[in-house]
Design a protein around this motif. Structure first.
Motif, PDB file in Angstrom:
ATOM      1  N   ASP A 140       0.831  -1.203   0.000  1.00  0.00           N
ATOM      2  CA  ASP A 140       0.000   0.000   0.000  1.00  0.00           C
ATOM      3  C   ASP A 140       0.868   1.257   0.000  1.00  0.00           C
ATOM      4  OD1 ASP A 140      -1.977   1.876   0.233  1.00  0.00           O
ATOM      5  OD2 ASP A 140      -2.417   1.450   2.336  1.00  0.00           O
ATOM      6  N   PHE A 141       0.770   2.043  -1.065  1.00  0.00           N
ATOM      7  CA  PHE A 141       1.509   3.296  -1.162  1.00  0.00           C
ATOM      8  C   PHE A 141       0.575   4.515  -1.144  1.00  0.00           C
ATOM      9  CE2 PHE A 141       4.936   0.565  -1.972  1.00  0.00           C
ATOM     10  CZ  PHE A 141       6.123   1.285  -1.996  1.00  0.00           C
ATOM     11  N   LYS A 142      -0.717   4.294  -0.980  1.00  0.00           N
ATOM     12  CA  LYS A 142      -1.662   5.399  -1.024  1.00  0.00           C
ATOM     13  C   LYS A 142      -1.432   6.364   0.136  1.00  0.00           C
ATOM     14  CE  LYS A 142      -5.300   2.873  -3.439  1.00  0.00           C
ATOM     15  NZ  LYS A 142      -6.677   2.310  -3.376  1.00  0.00           N
ATOM     16  N   GLY A 143      -1.245   7.637  -0.214  1.00  0.00           N
ATOM     17  CA  GLY A 143      -1.049   8.673   0.794  1.00  0.00           C
ATOM     18  C   GLY A 143       0.305   8.657   1.465  1.00  0.00           C
ATOM     19  N   LYS A 144       1.236   7.821   0.990  1.00  0.00           N
ATOM     20  CA  LYS A 144       2.539   7.672   1.639  1.00  0.00           C
ATOM     21  C   LYS A 144       3.550   8.709   1.137  1.00  0.00           C
ATOM     22  CE  LYS A 144       1.250   3.759   3.647  1.00  0.00           C
ATOM     23  NZ  LYS A 144       1.015   3.662   5.100  1.00  0.00           N
ATOM     24  N   THR A 145       4.484   9.039   2.019  1.00  0.00           N
ATOM     25  CA  THR A 145       5.675   9.797   1.621  1.00  0.00           C
ATOM     26  C   THR A 145       6.793   8.792   1.399  1.00  0.00           C
ATOM     27  OG1 THR A 145       6.283  10.122   3.947  1.00  0.00           O
ATOM     28  CG2 THR A 145       5.000  11.865   2.875  1.00  0.00           C
ATOM     29  N   GLY A 154      14.628   6.422 -12.290  1.00  0.00           N
ATOM     30  CA  GLY A 154      13.439   6.940 -11.634  1.00  0.00           C
ATOM     31  C   GLY A 154      12.241   6.019 -11.738  1.00  0.00           C
ATOM     32  N   VAL A 155      12.426   4.821 -12.268  1.00  0.00           N
ATOM     33  CA  VAL A 155      11.296   3.927 -12.518  1.00  0.00           C
ATOM     34  C   VAL A 155      10.537   3.580 -11.241  1.00  0.00           C
ATOM     35  CG1 VAL A 155      12.728   1.834 -12.438  1.00  0.00           C
ATOM     36  CG2 VAL A 155      10.538   1.795 -13.649  1.00  0.00           C
ATOM     37  N   LEU A 156      11.247   3.361 -10.129  1.00  0.00           N
ATOM     38  CA  LEU A 156      10.564   2.990  -8.887  1.00  0.00           C
ATOM     39  C   LEU A 156       9.823   4.179  -8.291  1.00  0.00           C
ATOM     40  CD1 LEU A 156      13.299   0.697  -7.260  1.00  0.00           C
ATOM     41  CD2 LEU A 156      11.351   0.035  -8.683  1.00  0.00           C
ATOM     42  N   ALA A 157      10.415   5.359  -8.375  1.00  0.00           N
ATOM     43  CA  ALA A 157       9.740   6.567  -7.905  1.00  0.00           C
ATOM     44  C   ALA A 157       8.464   6.812  -8.705  1.00  0.00           C
ATOM     45  CB  ALA A 157      10.681   7.769  -8.016  1.00  0.00           C
ATOM     46  N   ILE A 158       8.553   6.616 -10.006  1.00  0.00           N
ATOM     47  CA  ILE A 158       7.392   6.810 -10.885  1.00  0.00           C
ATOM     48  C   ILE A 158       6.281   5.831 -10.526  1.00  0.00           C
ATOM     49  CG2 ILE A 158       6.596   6.576 -13.279  1.00  0.00           C
ATOM     50  CD1 ILE A 158       9.471   7.595 -14.074  1.00  0.00           C
ATOM     51  N   LEU A 159       6.625   4.569 -10.317  1.00  0.00           N
ATOM     52  CA  LEU A 159       5.622   3.582  -9.950  1.00  0.00           C
ATOM     53  C   LEU A 159       5.024   3.893  -8.580  1.00  0.00           C
ATOM     54  CD1 LEU A 159       4.024   1.030 -10.519  1.00  0.00           C
ATOM     55  CD2 LEU A 159       5.949  -0.305  -9.617  1.00  0.00           C
ATOM     56  N   GLN A 163       1.131   4.370  -7.724  1.00  0.00           N
ATOM     57  CA  GLN A 163       0.485   3.552  -6.700  1.00  0.00           C
ATOM     58  C   GLN A 163      -0.150   4.405  -5.603  1.00  0.00           C
ATOM     59  OE1 GLN A 163      -0.484   0.374  -7.130  1.00  0.00           O
ATOM     60  NE2 GLN A 163       0.865  -0.668  -5.687  1.00  0.00           N
ATOM     61  N   GLY A 164      -0.053   5.725  -5.726  1.00  0.00           N
ATOM     62  CA  GLY A 164      -0.760   6.583  -4.792  1.00  0.00           C
ATOM     63  C   GLY A 164       0.079   7.384  -3.830  1.00  0.00           C
ATOM     64  N   ALA A 165       1.408   7.307  -3.922  1.00  0.00           N
ATOM     65  CA  ALA A 165       2.258   8.102  -3.029  1.00  0.00           C
ATOM     66  C   ALA A 165       2.009   9.588  -3.266  1.00  0.00           C
ATOM     67  CB  ALA A 165       3.732   7.769  -3.265  1.00  0.00           C
ATOM     68  N   VAL A 166       1.934  10.350  -2.171  1.00  0.00           N
ATOM     69  CA  VAL A 166       1.640  11.780  -2.291  1.00  0.00           C
ATOM     70  C   VAL A 166       2.897  12.622  -2.436  1.00  0.00           C
ATOM     71  CG1 VAL A 166      -0.543  11.630  -1.065  1.00  0.00           C
ATOM     72  CG2 VAL A 166       1.568  12.026   0.227  1.00  0.00           C
ATOM     73  N   GLU A 183      14.068  13.622 -16.771  1.00  0.00           N
ATOM     74  CA  GLU A 183      13.421  13.417 -18.068  1.00  0.00           C
ATOM     75  C   GLU A 183      12.293  12.397 -17.967  1.00  0.00           C
ATOM     76  OE1 GLU A 183      16.495  12.143 -20.662  1.00  0.00           O
ATOM     77  OE2 GLU A 183      17.492  14.094 -20.755  1.00  0.00           O
ATOM     78  N   ASN A 184      12.564  11.286 -17.264  1.00  0.00           N
ATOM     79  CA  ASN A 184      11.564  10.219 -17.179  1.00  0.00           C
ATOM     80  C   ASN A 184      10.370  10.610 -16.319  1.00  0.00           C
ATOM     81  OD1 ASN A 184      12.872   8.360 -18.878  1.00  0.00           O
ATOM     82  ND2 ASN A 184      14.233   7.733 -17.218  1.00  0.00           N
ATOM     83  N   VAL A 185      10.600  11.394 -15.269  1.00  0.00           N
ATOM     84  CA  VAL A 185       9.496  11.885 -14.437  1.00  0.00           C
ATOM     85  C   VAL A 185       8.565  12.751 -15.279  1.00  0.00           C
ATOM     86  CG1 VAL A 185       8.938  13.491 -12.570  1.00  0.00           C
ATOM     87  CG2 VAL A 185      10.670  11.718 -12.219  1.00  0.00           C
ATOM     88  N   GLU A 186       9.145  13.631 -16.078  1.00  0.00           N
ATOM     89  CA  GLU A 186       8.336  14.491 -16.951  1.00  0.00           C
ATOM     90  C   GLU A 186       7.632  13.662 -18.019  1.00  0.00           C
ATOM     91  OE1 GLU A 186       8.823  18.424 -19.861  1.00  0.00           O
ATOM     92  OE2 GLU A 186      10.569  17.587 -18.841  1.00  0.00           O
ATOM     93  N   ARG A 187       8.354  12.679 -18.579  1.00  0.00           N
ATOM     94  CA  ARG A 187       7.804  11.838 -19.640  1.00  0.00           C
ATOM     95  C   ARG A 187       6.568  11.073 -19.159  1.00  0.00           C
ATOM     96  NH1 ARG A 187      12.260   9.868 -20.851  1.00  0.00           N
ATOM     97  NH2 ARG A 187      12.642  10.997 -22.774  1.00  0.00           N
ATOM     98  N   ASN A 188       6.553  10.699 -17.884  1.00  0.00           N
ATOM     99  CA  ASN A 188       5.439   9.939 -17.329  1.00  0.00           C
ATOM    100  C   ASN A 188       4.406  10.825 -16.626  1.00  0.00           C
ATOM    101  OD1 ASN A 188       5.990   6.765 -17.506  1.00  0.00           O
ATOM    102  ND2 ASN A 188       7.950   7.826 -17.296  1.00  0.00           N
ATOM    103  N   GLU A 189       4.539  12.134 -16.818  1.00  0.00           N
ATOM    104  CA  GLU A 189       3.578  13.117 -16.313  1.00  0.00           C
ATOM    105  C   GLU A 189       3.354  12.966 -14.811  1.00  0.00           C
ATOM    106  OE1 GLU A 189       0.071  12.775 -18.709  1.00  0.00           O
ATOM    107  OE2 GLU A 189       1.074  13.507 -20.513  1.00  0.00           O
ATOM    108  N   CYS A 190       4.453  12.796 -14.077  1.00  0.00           N
ATOM    109  CA  CYS A 190       4.385  12.716 -12.618  1.00  0.00           C
ATOM    110  C   CYS A 190       4.509  14.118 -12.024  1.00  0.00           C
ATOM    111  CB  CYS A 190       5.493  11.817 -12.087  1.00  0.00           C
ATOM    112  SG  CYS A 190       5.298  10.074 -12.542  1.00  0.00           S
ATOM    113  N   HIS A 191       3.784  14.354 -10.936  1.00  0.00           N
ATOM    114  CA  HIS A 191       3.752  15.684 -10.331  1.00  0.00           C
ATOM    115  C   HIS A 191       4.139  15.689  -8.853  1.00  0.00           C
ATOM    116  CE1 HIS A 191       1.783  16.971 -14.021  1.00  0.00           C
ATOM    117  NE2 HIS A 191       0.887  16.003 -13.855  1.00  0.00           N
ATOM    118  N   ASN A 192       4.341  14.514  -8.278  1.00  0.00           N
ATOM    119  CA  ASN A 192       4.644  14.428  -6.846  1.00  0.00           C
ATOM    120  C   ASN A 192       6.072  13.975  -6.568  1.00  0.00           C
ATOM    121  OD1 ASN A 192       1.947  15.093  -6.374  1.00  0.00           O
ATOM    122  ND2 ASN A 192       1.304  12.946  -6.356  1.00  0.00           N
TER     123      ASN A 192
END
Length: 277
Positions: A140-145, A154-159, A163-166, A183-192
């Motif tokens: 469970d990663f929902k709401g997690k830091t 950055g693949v694990l950070a992106i996943l 998975q819901g990490a804030v 580059e990969n964070v931007e490519r995957n449209e991640c914001h957190n």
């Protein structure tokens, strides 16, 4: 300044389990990227981290049960693009998560992560990254830091974000990994996700619900006290980047800081382990 790499080509007989053992030892010696092949492995190390006796302490090279030859050449980092495009094929983990390059077909899985790894480690093909993806998928990663230490592509950070990490901090000591993860964070449209260049010294005063560290045994043993100090109560620590025989040392080190062993995954003699604070 352009980084220069040395590319080592190893031919290993028998390839299984010889290649896996060799990669583990090369990782400890400072090699940072690997492309496994049918008859061995291609390994990469930055020229600044190389020395003429880099292979002197690689035990498997002296083992009579294996026949291993090697050659090496100097390359510039942009030459990696053609290499990984020739070798990088999409992977699917547990039928849930696909890790692919931008030129691959869009998959029919819950998570679709697009990675352009270049010289960075972490396409999902290596056993350690694969197992860490499995851990993230089944927990469970929902709401997690979250902290992704040694983040590579950055693949694990992106996943973790998917998975819901804030909030996710992705840290790698290598400049090329830092730039590639951005580059990969931007490519995957991640914001957190925030990406940082550096080591465990950046963690002073930081607190996390989950820490992911896929590095190598020696760095993990050194940094486990820092990770323990950064974990919130009931926080989870996921470690990988080492061999099955290293579990007792890792577990002993974690228990020094009241981290309780929960479980481990194993794939081709590599392992990933889960601890709770």
């Amino acid at each position: 300044m352009e980084q220069i790499y040395l590319e080592y080509t190893f031919k290993v007989t028998p390839a299984i389990p010889g290649t896996e053992i060799l990669i583990a030892e090369l990782g400890y010696a400072g090699f940072e990227s690997f492309v496994e092949q049918e008859q061995g492995v291609i390994a990469y190390i930055q020229k600044q981290d190389w020395n003429p006796e880099i292979l002197k302490d690689i035990v498997i090279l002296k083992n009579p049960d294996f026949k291993i030859s090697n050659s090496f050449t100097e390359i510039k980092q942009q030459n990696w693009n053609q290499e990984w495009e020739r070798n990088f094929r999409p992977i699917v983990v547990d039928e849930i998560c696909t890790v692919r390059a931008p030129f691959h077909e869009v998959p029919n899985t819950k998570y679709d992560i697009i990675i352009e790894p270049k010289m960075s480690f972490g396409t999902g093909h290596h056993e350690t990254t694969h197992m860490m993806i499995q851990f993230i998928l089944k927990n469970d990663f929902k709401g997690k830091t979250v902290l992704d230490m040694g983040s590579g592509t950055g693949v694990l950070a992106i996943l973790a974000e998917k998975q819901g990490a804030v909030s996710v901090d992705a840290i790698d000591v290598d400049n090329w990994c830092y730039l590639n993860a951005l580059e990969n964070v931007e490519r995957n449209e991640c914001h957190n996700i925030e990406v940082f260049e550096g080591d465990a010294s950046l963690l002073s005063g930081k607190r996390y619900d989950v820490i992911i560290a896929n590095i190598n045994r020696n760095i993990l043993l050194e940094d486990i006290p820092v990770y323990a100090n950064c974990l919130n109560e009931q926080g989870m620590l996921y470690l990988s980047g080492f061999y099955k025989d290293d579990i007792p040392k890792i577990q002993e080190r974690c228990e020094e800081f009241s981290l309780k062993f929960i479980e481990n995954l194993e794939k081709n003699l590599w392992v990933a382990v889960k601890f709770i604070n």
